[in-house]
Design a protein around this motif. Structure first.
Motif, short mmCIF file in Angstrom:
data_model
loop_
_atom_site.label_atom_id
_atom_site.label_comp_id
_atom_site.label_asym_id
_atom_site.label_seq_id
_atom_site.Cartn_x
_atom_site.Cartn_y
_atom_site.Cartn_z
N GLY A 4 -7.48 -0.52 9.92
CA GLY A 4 -7.44 -0.79 11.37
C GLY A 4 -8.66 -1.56 11.84
N ASN A 5 -9.82 -1.14 11.38
CA ASN A 5 -11.05 -1.84 11.77
C ASN A 5 -11.09 -3.27 11.22
OD1 ASN A 5 -12.21 0.24 13.30
ND2 ASN A 5 -13.03 1.22 11.48
N TYR A 59 -8.40 -9.14 2.70
CA TYR A 59 -9.51 -8.43 3.34
C TYR A 59 -8.99 -7.27 4.18
CZ TYR A 59 -13.41 -7.33 6.35
OH TYR A 59 -14.40 -6.65 7.05
N ILE A 60 -7.95 -7.49 4.95
CA ILE A 60 -7.42 -6.42 5.80
C ILE A 60 -7.03 -5.21 4.95
CG2 ILE A 60 -5.50 -5.75 7.32
CD1 ILE A 60 -5.52 -8.70 8.34
N VAL A 61 -6.36 -5.45 3.84
CA VAL A 61 -5.84 -4.36 3.01
C VAL A 61 -6.91 -3.74 2.12
CG1 VAL A 61 -4.15 -3.78 1.22
CG2 VAL A 61 -3.50 -5.29 3.09
N THR A 62 -7.76 -4.57 1.49
CA THR A 62 -8.69 -4.05 0.48
C THR A 62 -10.16 -4.04 0.89
OG1 THR A 62 -9.10 -6.20 -0.57
CG2 THR A 62 -7.17 -4.94 -1.34
#
Length: 151
Positions: A4-5, A59-62
């Motif tokens: 989320g961040n 980046y969002i996922v990992t």
């Protein structure tokens, strides 16, 4: 930092509001708020949508940024820079030869020839490449072999 961040960080990096970013991902603002606060997790179709707008989904996922090729992150590959500098310092005729040589080598022509060096008089031969002391270069293609010969 959680998904989320990182999602919020990417949205802000792209300069989008929650409403616009959510719309790009195919959801309403309220759903995006839930993603950003960790109440819900975005699905693949949302992530594909925001990726098309420039979001770094890796980046969002990992939490790891997607590596960028050197030409995109501003750091040129040193070998490419040497080749480019050499090209720029060539005469127009030499540039043609350099382009032809690069095209032949990138096509794999002559690549199977072992690079055994030999020296006879003022000529140096490495595989299909022959050079002389005067620095001129001749490129030719005959019978499936690339020949680079200084004359």
């Amino acid at each position: 930092m959680d998904i989320g961040n990182r999602l919020r960080e990417e949205r802000e990096r792209l300069g989008m509001t929650q409403e616009v970013f959510g719309g790009v991902g195919g959801v309403l603002k309220r759903a995006l708020i839930r993603y950003e606060t960790g109440e819900r997790v975005p699905d693949a179709s949302f992530l594909a949508g925001v990726a098309s707008a420039g979001a770094d989904v890796l980046y969002i996922v990992t939490g790891q940024r997607t590596p960028k090729p050197p030409e995109q992150d501003g750091t040129p590959d040193p070998a490419e820079q040497v080749l480019l500098n050499s090209y720029r310092s060539c005469t127009p005729e030499a540039r043609v030869n350099l382009i032809q040589t690069a095209a032949l080598l990138s096509a794999g022509l002559g690549a199977s020839t072992p690079n055994k060096a030999s020296h006879t008089g003022s000529n140096v031969r490495v595989g299909d490449q022959t050079s002389t002391h005067d620095g001129s270069v001749q490129v030719g293609y005959a019978g499936g072999n690339v020949r680079v010969k200084k004359s």
